[in-house]
Write a protein that holds these residues in place. Structure first.
Motif, PDB file in Angstrom:
ATOM      1  N   ALA A 255      -4.806   0.107   6.948  1.00  0.00           N
ATOM      2  CA  ALA A 255      -3.450   0.557   6.645  1.00  0.00           C
ATOM      3  C   ALA A 255      -3.045   0.056   5.266  1.00  0.00           C
ATOM      4  N   ASN A 256      -3.405  -1.199   4.981  1.00  0.00           N
ATOM      5  CA  ASN A 256      -3.006  -1.781   3.712  1.00  0.00           C
ATOM      6  C   ASN A 256      -3.631  -1.049   2.528  1.00  0.00           C
ATOM      7  N   ASN A 257      -4.905  -0.703   2.653  1.00  0.00           N
ATOM      8  CA  ASN A 257      -5.589  -0.151   1.498  1.00  0.00           C
ATOM      9  C   ASN A 257      -5.544   1.369   1.414  1.00  0.00           C
ATOM     10  N   SER A 258      -5.096   2.020   2.498  1.00  0.00           N
ATOM     11  CA  SER A 258      -4.906   3.454   2.356  1.00  0.00           C
ATOM     12  C   SER A 258      -3.449   3.737   2.030  1.00  0.00           C
ATOM     13  N   ARG A 259      -2.630   2.699   1.975  1.00  0.00           N
ATOM     14  CA  ARG A 259      -1.206   2.813   1.616  1.00  0.00           C
ATOM     15  C   ARG A 259      -0.510   3.870   2.465  1.00  0.00           C
ATOM     16  N   LYS A 260      -0.787   3.818   3.731  1.00  0.00           N
ATOM     17  CA  LYS A 260      -0.273   4.817   4.661  1.00  0.00           C
ATOM     18  C   LYS A 260      -0.048   4.125   5.987  1.00  0.00           C
ATOM     19  N   PRO A 261       0.979   4.505   6.742  1.00  0.00           N
ATOM     20  CA  PRO A 261       1.091   3.890   8.075  1.00  0.00           C
ATOM     21  C   PRO A 261      -0.167   4.178   8.884  1.00  0.00           C
ATOM     22  N   LEU A 262      -0.541   3.237   9.724  1.00  0.00           N
ATOM     23  CA  LEU A 262      -1.699   3.450  10.580  1.00  0.00           C
ATOM     24  C   LEU A 262      -1.408   4.652  11.468  1.00  0.00           C
ATOM     25  N   TRP A 263      -2.339   5.570  11.526  1.00  0.00           N
ATOM     26  CA  TRP A 263      -2.105   6.778  12.309  1.00  0.00           C
ATOM     27  C   TRP A 263      -2.197   6.461  13.804  1.00  0.00           C
ATOM     28  N   GLY A 264      -1.202   6.869  14.558  1.00  0.00           N
ATOM     29  CA  GLY A 264      -1.257   6.714  16.009  1.00  0.00           C
ATOM     30  C   GLY A 264      -1.161   5.271  16.477  1.00  0.00           C
TER      31      GLY A 264
ATOM     32  N   ASP B  76       2.002 -14.549  -3.421  1.00  0.00           N
ATOM     33  CA  ASP B  76       1.962 -14.668  -1.963  1.00  0.00           C
ATOM     34  C   ASP B  76       1.572 -13.372  -1.274  1.00  0.00           C
ATOM     35  N   ASN B  77       1.677 -12.265  -1.960  1.00  0.00           N
ATOM     36  CA  ASN B  77       1.364 -10.986  -1.316  1.00  0.00           C
ATOM     37  C   ASN B  77       0.487 -10.149  -2.232  1.00  0.00           C
ATOM     38  N   PRO B  78      -0.736 -10.606  -2.464  1.00  0.00           N
ATOM     39  CA  PRO B  78      -1.557  -9.940  -3.481  1.00  0.00           C
ATOM     40  C   PRO B  78      -1.958  -8.517  -3.099  1.00  0.00           C
ATOM     41  N   TRP B  79      -2.053  -8.238  -1.810  1.00  0.00           N
ATOM     42  CA  TRP B  79      -2.492  -6.898  -1.408  1.00  0.00           C
ATOM     43  C   TRP B  79      -1.309  -5.967  -1.235  1.00  0.00           C
ATOM     44  N   GLU B  80      -0.111  -6.442  -1.494  1.00  0.00           N
ATOM     45  CA  GLU B  80       1.108  -5.643  -1.277  1.00  0.00           C
ATOM     46  C   GLU B  80       1.141  -5.123   0.146  1.00  0.00           C
ATOM     47  N   ALA B  81       1.008  -6.062   1.057  1.00  0.00           N
ATOM     48  CA  ALA B  81       0.965  -5.708   2.473  1.00  0.00           C
ATOM     49  C   ALA B  81       2.354  -5.851   3.073  1.00  0.00           C
ATOM     50  N   THR B  82       2.479  -5.421   4.333  1.00  0.00           N
ATOM     51  CA  THR B  82       3.804  -5.337   4.932  1.00  0.00           C
ATOM     52  C   THR B  82       4.051  -6.368   6.022  1.00  0.00           C
ATOM     53  N   THR B  83       2.984  -6.924   6.601  1.00  0.00           N
ATOM     54  CA  THR B  83       3.189  -7.755   7.782  1.00  0.00           C
ATOM     55  C   THR B  83       3.704  -9.140   7.398  1.00  0.00           C
ATOM     56  N   LEU B  84       4.176  -9.870   8.421  1.00  0.00           N
ATOM     57  CA  LEU B  84       4.950 -11.081   8.158  1.00  0.00           C
ATOM     58  C   LEU B  84       4.149 -12.197   7.494  1.00  0.00           C
ATOM     59  N   GLU B  85       2.809 -12.248   7.725  1.00  0.00           N
ATOM     60  CA  GLU B  85       2.082 -13.377   7.151  1.00  0.00           C
ATOM     61  C   GLU B  85       2.203 -13.409   5.638  1.00  0.00           C
TER      62      GLU B  85
END
Lengths: 627, 291, 114
Positions: A323-332, A560-569
């Motif tokens: 999800a992080n690297n396709s820059r798209k919500p996880l499908w389903g 702190d967020n090098p991958w530009e991810a969304t989750t809380l960690e």
């Protein structure tokens, strides 16, 4: 992609440092006997990686014997007997007993000391509390006990190489009655022999897994941050949750079986031994009345859920990275969750498909064939959802993503080749051939272990504040991928040609292999390219090992967020301090809000409140009540 | 950040952490003993007629031990209730009672019942020699009354050396009543108070014996599962006692003074474990002693 | 009954609460006595001939199950517990029964020896 992303991680590092000064602990409490979930996670990771490499080395030794049976092992063959004892490789030539030890210990170490501790315990410990916004695991001391039980179990496993007779030889399945008499007799000690130590080590490993599972489930249930409802959990947390249940409920019957086999060996009971056994020409003095089948049932009651213990965390890791690297919500997302739950449930009632050759009746066979085929449905749902997630994404080919993308077809091959094994009639032919080896290694080696590598590259910046080197990551990835396939694809051919998996001479003495060629090589001759691929793959791990340790100190510093991810960690500082978060996190949205329309960035973190303008665009459930 | 919900409850689950944890632990224990009991059932169904001993354990002692565990369970729950009512003194006494019950149970189990088995002897007779020992076995009588066949002669072994020494050609056994008076209807079924070993002595030739051992785990799958399950259960009792001792020591009084609810939670968790151990015994008792 | 609210500092409320607990105490004692009685009962029943030995086993297991149910329901507070715990136990129960049933099923469905 710009570096200003760091501004949005909600914390002020300086305020934080001051608040935690009084927590300063000594070296031993901080790094060795730590109760901090992050330190324990890293302890698990490093010990697990060491065991993984050790188990891999055992296999590389075996590959010599398979490719060049009876030949002297060059260079290291001379000094191996000094390590493993004179019975192991006299004159550099492997004895059958030592070969069996290597096989049994390769399986045991890879599964129970390598993959499970890394995929479940290491990532679970490090990532889960951070992803759910918790300060630590629910029971930090139990967590430490879990690691040290694992450590003791692993140490006993290693010690068993050095007792008279060498390590266990009964295969990782330790089927009775063979395993009950292994390593007994003249020249073998009562307790300090390979098989008995294997059993004792297992009691510690099971204890460790149970303590881990008892910790993970309450952590996920009780310590979720405010607003982090079940349907907002990252998929990795879900998979860890289900995996913990598998360990919790599947391991104890094996523990019971281990205790009974230990009794069979030490107290000479007959839990798994039928009457009338003859050993070395003499009848064995036991009461009999036991059942070897009972061992198989109890073993595979764990053994099969264990497969999903290996696979489910890998699904979770892949979901995060994908999800992080396709820059798209996880499908389903929901399909994922329910598929994972279904897998967890079904995995308990499929175990006897490992036992087709024991001669079960048609009724039981029909039952287990049905459930086994059923369980492929959720697996396919998950894999399909992964592929669809890639569709239309703006994919970033980072190193973790490379491993993740490779995971998908590799896992697909492993899964689909398992279907013939699910059917009784096909399995009767393929059982115990290299086909089976190829099938489950495709699931675990380029499957789970690729996910593990991906996870290491992905979360490394969170653990250290630095990124692993990208170039050497690629140097690690490509040879590994190619060699994996060079190792395991030919094994399908060997297996279908009928090569048995436990032959000490690699099939040299097997006549059919010599006149039946597959792509120009006989089944036995295929061993050589496979072995060379394995050794080259060993070399390909060197960049990873150097990269891993070098990057801890010298890697490129990142925010702190090098991958530009969304989750809380990624809202916590890197590396997170004791207690993890500076401000108690609150979740306002789902885990994978990438490329949300109407935003200036392509990722929206879970702790970003829903803006009024957004409300009108959104469906109501997304802003459901905080819990 | 501190770990939340260690004492107070989380609103959506209504539970504190340790309570979820202990129930999960008990779930795994259910599976552990489930595995053992499933093995027990498997082995018992599989056992050929006459090889599953019956009535060899001391029922009054077993009944007493069962009662001890039940009483201790009651005391744990009373200890917990006392803490809830903030009566530490009562708690202290109930806890002491529980610990003592646990210790008494273990002493009886390991110090009396197990040794009683070690000194008992049994010799399975070879099928072809069964006729020769008909006077001790009474198989004709058993067949007539539809009782399981008798393949074993049990009692106290007089010449212990016979077990080791190949030069001694026969076992001298002071017979159990079943083998002393095999056709007496009195011995058709086990008795509540076990009948003492008789002074009738039988000589059994070694070459007629298929297998002779003391009542040890190696004797039969019955004793194998008996010793394994009660041993594991005993280990659980020991673990419980150690936890209770910790909760009873002055260390816990300090916790009581600072946070009584926390101590009550700990006692509840330990109590849940203890009740579970009791619950397992409730099944062990009839399965091994009575049936 | 389980997880009583943090005990109130208000003496009157606490008194009410303590009274509730005291009522439970009587229940615990009754259950304890019932368990002892049923222990005696199960011993006695084992000496009664129910026709076949299987019938005796069934009776003893039933009595044991009843006793175990009492312990679980009252001493372990399962009679009134939170939903989460029921869920955990339902799954556990399902899988343990699966283990029992499927191994036995496999055993009885064994064409060679049975």
């Amino acid at each position: 992609m710009d570096s200003s992303a760091s501004v949005d991680t909600h914390h002020e590092p300086h305020a934080h440092d001051a608040a935690h000064e009084h927590h300063e602990l000594g070296f031993w409490r901080k790094y060795i006997f730590s109760t901090d979930h992050k330190v324990i996670g890293i302890q698990y990771l490093i010990s697990g990686l060491i065991f993984l490499f050790f188990g891999f080395c055992l296999m590389m030794l075996m590959r010599w014997q398979l490719a060049y049976p009876g030949h002297e092992l060059p260079v290291i063959g001379k000094w191996l007997p000094h390590i493993f004892g004179p019975e192991s490789m006299p004159d550099g030539k492997m004895t059958p007993n030592f070969y069996n030890s290597l096989g049994a210990m390769h399986g045991t170490i890879m599964i129970f000391l390598g993959v499970v501790p890394i995929a479940f315990a290491a990532f679970g410990n490090f990532v889960v509390p951070l992803q759910i916004g918790a300060p630590d695991m629910a029971f930090p001391k139990v967590n430490m006990a879990s690691y040290w039980a694992f450590f003791i179990g692993g140490s006993i496993m290693l010690i068993s190489f050095f007792v008279p007779g060498g390590a266990a030889k009964g295969g990782w399945t330790s089927y009775t009655p063979l395993a009950a008499f292994d390593d007994t007799g003249p020249g073998r000690l009562v307790v300090f022999n390979g098989q008995t130590l294997w059993l004792i080590a297992f009691i510690f490993l099971i204890t460790s897994s149970l303590l881990g599972a008892i910790n993970f489930i309450p952590t996920i249930i009780q310590l979720r941050a405010k607003g982090l409802t079940w349907m907002r959990l990252p998929v990795f947390v879900w998979t860890e949750f289900v995996t913990a249940f598998l360990l919790l409920l599947a391991f104890p019957p094996l523990e019971a079986a281990i205790i009974m086999q230990l009794m069979d060996r030490v107290a000479h009971t007959s839990f798994f031994l039928p009457a009338g056994l003859v050993l070395n020409g003499a009848p064995v003095s036991i009461s009999g009345g036991g059942s070897p089948l009972l061992w198989q049932h109890l073993f595979w009651f764990l053994g099969h859920p264990e497969v999903y213990v290996l696979v489910l965390p890998a699904f979770g890791i892949v979901a995060e990275i994908l999800a992080n690297n396709s820059r798209k919500p996880l499908w389903g997302y929901k399909a994922h969750v329910f598929a994972v739950l279904t897998i967890g449930f079904l995995s308990f009632i499929v175990w006897a498909h490992h036992m087709w050759l024991t001669g079960m009746g048609s009724g039981v066979s029909a039952f287990f064939q049905t459930t086994t085929i059923l369980i492929s449905v959720p697996s396919v749902i998950i894999l399909s959802a992964f592929f669809i997630s890639l569709w239309g994404g703006s994919i970033r080919f980072t190193v973790p993503m490379l491993f993740t993308i490779a995971f998908l077809p590799m896992f697909g091959i492993g899964g689909l080749t398992g279907i013939p094994l699910a059917f009784n009639s096909a399995d009767l032919y393929l059982h115990d051939t290299y086909y089976v080896i190829a099938h489950f290694h495709y699931l675990v080696a380029p499957g789970t272990i690729f996910a593990i590598f991906g996870g290491i590259y992905y979360w490394f910046p969170k653990a250290t504040g630095r990124k692993m080197n990208d170039f050497w990551g690629r140097v690690h990835f490509w040879p590994t991928l190619i060699c994996m396939n060079a190792i395991f694809l030919p094994m399908f051919l060997q297996g279908m040609a009928g090569m048995h998996r436990r032959w000490y001479d690699g099939g040299q003495g097997w006549n059919v292999a010599n006149d039946h060629t597959i792509w120009g090589l006989t089944g036995f001759e295929w061993n050589k390219p496979i072995s060379w691929a394995a050794w080259i793959m060993g070399l390909a791990q060197i960049p990873f090992i150097i990269n891993f340790f070098w990057s801890i100190k010298h890697g490129k510093k990142v925010n702190d967020n090098p991958w530009e991810a969304t989750t809380l960690e990624w809202t916590a500082p890197s590396p997170p301090p004791h207690g993890n978060f500076v401000h108690t996190p609150v979740a306002y949205r789902g885990p994978y809000e990438y490329s949300l329309p109407g935003r200036d960035r392509d990722f929206t973190m879970q702790n970003e409140p829903v803006e009024p303008a957004e409300r009108t665009r959104r469906k109501p459930p997304a802003e459901s009540v905080l819990v | 950040m501190e770990i939340p919900y260690t004492v107070s409850t989380r609103p959506d689950t209504g539970l504190w952490n340790a309570k979820v944890g202990i129930w999960l632990f008990l779930a795994s224990e259910v599976m552990l003993f489930g595995g053992l009991f499933s093995a027990y059932i498997f082995l018992r169904i599989d056992a050929p007629p006459g090889t599953w001993p019956r009535g060899v354990l001391n029922v009054p002692v077993g009944t007493f031990n069962t009662s001890i565990l039940i009483i201790s369970s009651v005391m744990v729950v009373l200890a917990w209730a006392s803490l809830k009512m903030r009566r530490y003194r009562a708690y202290w006494w109930y806890m002491l009672g529980t610990i003592l019950c646990g210790i008494v149970f273990l002493v009886i189990k390991l110090g009396y019942e197990w040794p009683l088995d070690y000194v008992h002897f049994g010799a399975y007779i070879k099928p072809e020699a069964l006729g020769k020992y008909e006077q001790y076995l009474g198989n004709a009588y058993a067949a007539e009354k539809d009782l399981p066949p008798r393949l074993e002669i049990t009692g106290h072994l007089h010449n212990q050396a016979a077990l080791k020494d190949p030069n001694i050609k026969e076992y001298e056994v002071a017979l159990d009543p079943l083998n002393a008076y095999p056709t007496n209807p009195e011995v058709d079924r086990p008795h509540f108070f076990p009948l003492p070993v008789t002074d009738k002595i039988a000589k059994i030739e070694k070459e007629d014996v298929e297998r002779a051992t003391m009542f040890l785990p190696t004797h039969s799958t019955y004793f194998a599962s008996y010793f394994t399950i009660t041993g594991l259960h005993g280990a659980h009792v020991l673990g419980g006692v150690l936890v209770f001792i910790y909760l009873w020591l002055p260390v816990s009084k300090r916790l009581y003074q600072s946070n009584p609810e926390h101590l009550a939670n700990r006692v509840e968790v330990a109590g849940l474990f203890w009740h579970f151990v009791d619950l397992i015994w409730i099944f062990v008792f009839p399965l091994f002693y009575l049936l | 009954m389980n997880n009583p609210p943090d005990v109130s500092q208000d003496p009157k409320e606490f008194e009410e609460y303590a009274h509730g607990i005291r009522k439970h105490v009587r229940g615990y004692l009754m259950v304890g006595i019932t368990l002892l009685v049923f222990t005696a009962l199960t011993v006695a029943l084992s000496y009664v001939n129910f026709g076949t030995h299987k019938a005796n086993i069934a009776v003893a297991v039933l009595v044991a199950a009843f006793k175990a149910g009492l312990v679980a329901a009252i001493f372990m507070h399962l009679a009134a517990e939170k939903r989460l715990i029921y869920r955990i136990l339902i799954f556990t129960g399902f899988f343990v029964l699966g283990l029992f049933w499927l191994t036995l099923f496999a055993w009885y469905d064994y064409p060679i020896f049975r």
